[in-house]
Every structure is written in C-alpha cells, then in structure tokens.
Design an enzyme around this catalytic site. Structure first.
Site, PDB file in Angstrom:
ATOM      1  CG  HIS A 136      -0.210   0.078   2.517  1.00 22.85           C
ATOM      2  ND1 HIS A 136       0.089   1.266   3.143  1.00 22.85           N
ATOM      3  CD2 HIS A 136       0.302  -0.892   3.302  1.00 22.85           C
ATOM      4  CE1 HIS A 136       0.730   1.017   4.267  1.00 22.85           C
ATOM      5  NE2 HIS A 136       0.875  -0.287   4.380  1.00 22.85           N
ATOM      6  CG  HIS A 145      13.072  -4.759 -13.514  1.00 19.67           C
ATOM      7  ND1 HIS A 145      13.973  -5.514 -14.217  1.00 19.67           N
ATOM      8  CD2 HIS A 145      12.086  -5.615 -13.177  1.00 19.67           C
ATOM      9  CE1 HIS A 145      13.553  -6.764 -14.288  1.00 19.67           C
ATOM     10  NE2 HIS A 145      12.396  -6.844 -13.650  1.00 19.67           N
TER      11      HIS A 145
HETATM   12  O1  JB2 Z   1      23.634  -3.605 -24.171  1.00 19.66           O
HETATM   13  C1  JB2 Z   1      22.744  -3.525 -24.996  1.00 19.66           C
HETATM   14  C2  JB2 Z   1      21.645  -4.432 -25.029  1.00 19.66           C
HETATM   15  N1  JB2 Z   1      21.306  -5.509 -24.288  1.00 19.66           N
HETATM   16  C3  JB2 Z   1      20.149  -5.946 -24.778  1.00 19.66           C
HETATM   17  N2  JB2 Z   1      22.720  -2.533 -25.938  1.00 19.66           N
HETATM   18  C4  JB2 Z   1      21.725  -2.421 -26.846  1.00 19.66           C
HETATM   19  N3  JB2 Z   1      21.754  -1.446 -27.739  1.00 19.66           N
HETATM   20  N4  JB2 Z   1      20.694  -3.261 -26.900  1.00 19.66           N
HETATM   21  C5  JB2 Z   1      20.656  -4.238 -26.012  1.00 19.66           C
HETATM   22  N5  JB2 Z   1      19.766  -5.184 -25.820  1.00 19.66           N
HETATM   23  C6  JB2 Z   1      18.566  -5.322 -26.631  1.00 19.66           C
HETATM   24  O2  JB2 Z   1      17.522  -5.827 -25.836  1.00 19.66           O
HETATM   25  C7  JB2 Z   1      18.803  -6.333 -27.737  1.00 19.66           C
HETATM   26  O3  JB2 Z   1      18.100  -5.912 -28.887  1.00 19.66           O
HETATM   27  C8  JB2 Z   1      18.208  -7.596 -27.157  1.00 19.66           C
HETATM   28  O4  JB2 Z   1      17.813  -8.528 -28.104  1.00 19.66           O
HETATM   29  C9  JB2 Z   1      17.029  -7.070 -26.378  1.00 19.66           C
HETATM   30  C10 JB2 Z   1      16.574  -7.966 -25.269  1.00 19.66           C
HETATM   31  O5  JB2 Z   1      17.638  -8.169 -24.370  1.00 19.66           O
HETATM   32  P1  JB2 Z   1      17.947  -9.592 -23.705  1.00 19.66           P
HETATM   33  O6  JB2 Z   1      17.511 -10.686 -24.620  1.00 19.66           O
HETATM   34  O7  JB2 Z   1      19.353  -9.524 -23.242  1.00 19.66           O
HETATM   35  O8  JB2 Z   1      17.089  -9.655 -22.453  1.00 19.66           O
HETATM   36  P2  JB2 Z   1      15.691  -9.050 -22.040  1.00 19.66           P
HETATM   37  O9  JB2 Z   1      15.855  -7.607 -21.837  1.00 19.66           O
HETATM   38  O10 JB2 Z   1      14.614  -9.464 -22.927  1.00 19.66           O
HETATM   39  O11 JB2 Z   1      15.474  -9.780 -20.639  1.00 19.66           O
HETATM   40  C11 JB2 Z   1      16.301  -9.542 -19.524  1.00 19.66           C
HETATM   41  O12 JB2 Z   1      15.558  -8.845 -18.546  1.00 19.66           O
HETATM   42  C12 JB2 Z   1      14.404  -9.544 -18.069  1.00 19.66           C
HETATM   43  C13 JB2 Z   1      13.676  -8.659 -17.098  1.00 19.66           C
HETATM   44  C14 JB2 Z   1      16.762 -10.887 -19.021  1.00 19.66           C
HETATM   45  O13 JB2 Z   1      17.698 -10.706 -18.007  1.00 19.66           O
HETATM   46  C15 JB2 Z   1      15.587 -11.677 -18.487  1.00 19.66           C
HETATM   47  O14 JB2 Z   1      16.041 -12.899 -17.898  1.00 19.66           O
HETATM   48  C16 JB2 Z   1      14.819 -10.871 -17.459  1.00 19.66           C
HETATM   49  N6  JB2 Z   1      13.649 -11.612 -17.013  1.00 19.66           N
END
Ligand code: JB2
Length: 207
Positions: A136, A145
């Site tokens: 609350h 996050h």
């Molecule tokens: O350092 C970065 C980078 N890291 C990820 N620089 C840039 N420019 N882009 C980045 N990205 C972008 O986010 C990439 O396009 C990547 O494909 C996309 C998703 O990042 P990732 O697959 O690393 O994780 P996520 O963000 O979908 O998920 C993370 O966070 C969630 C809350 C993971 O740690 C999950 O396990 C977690 N549940």
C-alpha cells in the site's frame, strides 16, 4: 487506472522479457510484431511473431502503439526518450492483482501474480515482474524494475531507474533513491541514497 491493451501493439525488444510480456497480452489484443537488433531473437522463434526491424527502425509517433519489452534498465532508458510522443500500452497479466485505487503510468508491465496494492503509484515505463508485491501507498518513479518475487512493504518509495532485484525485501517506509541496485535476496532495512548498490541480509552498501 490504465488497463490491458485493447488494440494492436508492437513490442520493442524480442528477448526474454518480450517473451514474458507477449505471454501476458490478453485475448482480443494483438501483437503486430517486434523490433530487435537480433534477427534470431527468441520471441520470433518461440511465438512466430514477426520481427519488424531493428530497434533503430521502430516507427515514429504516427505508427502503432508500442510497449517497451526489454529488461535492461540502461537500454530502456536509452529508448524512453524516443517514446515521448508515442502512444504506449500498459500490459498486465490476467492473474495480476491491482487495487482499484492503484495508479499505473504509461507503458507499464505487471506480470503474473504480481500485486499492486491500495494507493500505490507506479511510474511510467516500470516493470512489476512476476510475483512482485508492491504494498500500500508505495511510490515508484519512472523506469523502475521490481524483479520477480521482490516485495516492497507499505509506503516504500523507489527513485527512477532503480532495479529492485529478484526476491529482495524492502521494509515498510524505506526510501530508495534514483539509479540504485538492490541485489537479489537483499533485505533493505535502511534508506538507500541515489546511485546506491546494496546487497545481503541486512543489506549493506557495496562499490
Ligand atoms: O547492451 C545492450 C543491449 N542488451 C540488450 N545494448 C543495446 N543497444 N541493446 C541491447 N539489448 C537489446 O535488448 C537487444 O536488442 C536484445 O535482443 C534485447 C533484449 O535483451 P535480452 O535478450 O538480453 O534480455 P531481455 O531484456 O529481454 O530480458 C532480460 O531482462 C528480463 C527482465 C533478461 O535478463 C531476463 O532474464 C529478465 N527476465
């Protein structure tokens, strides 16, 4: 209070967080596709959703509604500035519990079995992840996050750009500043200043 998407949306990101977000999109809503720099992003492989382009290529504000579906807070922050004029969509899983008096900002995600309790205010672009509990009258700034299983006691405040890690606990009334990191499993019993990094039980500052 903002509710589920009732319209078509594109996701920014095609990784693990996008998978979780896509899973929460309710019946009747439609995901048009996603933008991700990786042509083999897991979202496409797992769902068949279409990759519409790189993150640099997502449409201007005259395009479809968007939802920021990347977990990394720094990457999110770099994209939020480009969303100011966009129509965004807040997405909540059907099993999330939201008090009628809770307030969600724009482009918020609330995951499965998360709770946002009475009088809580969740800022724009926040993630309240799977099973997180926002008690609350908590107040979350922009782009916070709250990771899976984390619990914020009543009247906790969290500044913008802060990560509250997996399974951590924050005692009632604690104030956590901007750009902080609360490590997984930490128990926060004292206020954390801007930029603070705390870990452990009870949580202590590192770095
Ligand atoms: O350092 C970065 C980078 N890291 C990820 N620089 C840039 N420019 N882009 C980045 N990205 C972008 O986010 C990439 O396009 C990547 O494909 C996309 C998703 O990042 P990732 O697959 O690393 O994780 P996520 O963000 O979908 O998920 C993370 O966070 C969630 C809350 C993971 O740690 C999950 O396990 C977690 N549940």
């Amino acid at each position: 209070m903002t509710q589920d998407p009732s319209r078509a949306v594109v996701l920014l990101g095609g990784g693990g967080h996008a998978l979780v977000v896509a899973d929460a999109v309710t019946e009747g809503a439609e995901i048009l596709g996603y933008f991700d720099d990786d042509p083999r992003a897991v979202l496409g492989e797992c769902t068949g959703l279409v990759r519409l382009g790189t993150l640099a290529e997502f449409p201007d504000a005259s395009g479809p509604h968007v939802h920021l579906a990347i977990g990394n807070l720094a990457v999110r922050a770099s994209l939020i500035g480009r969303l100011t004029a966009h129509q965004t969509v807040t997405i909540r899983h059907a099993t999330a519990v939201l008090s009628a008096s809770a307030e969600l900002g724009r482009d918020v995600f609330v995951g499965p079995q998360a709770v946002v309790h009475t009088g809580a205010r969740v800022g724009d672009h926040c993630i309240v992840n799977t099973g997180a509990i926002i008690e609350h009258e908590c107040v979350l700034g922009e782009n916070v996050h709250v990771a899976p299983g984390a619990v914020l006691g009543g009247r906790v405040s969290v500044g913008p750009g802060t990560l509250v890690g997996l399974g951590s606990r924050v005692l009632p009334g604690i104030r956590i500043g901007a750009g902080c990191v609360v490590g997984a499993g930490a128990v926060v019993i004292r206020d954390v200043p801007d930029g603070g990094r705390v870990v452990g039980v009870p949580a202590r500052t590192i770095g």
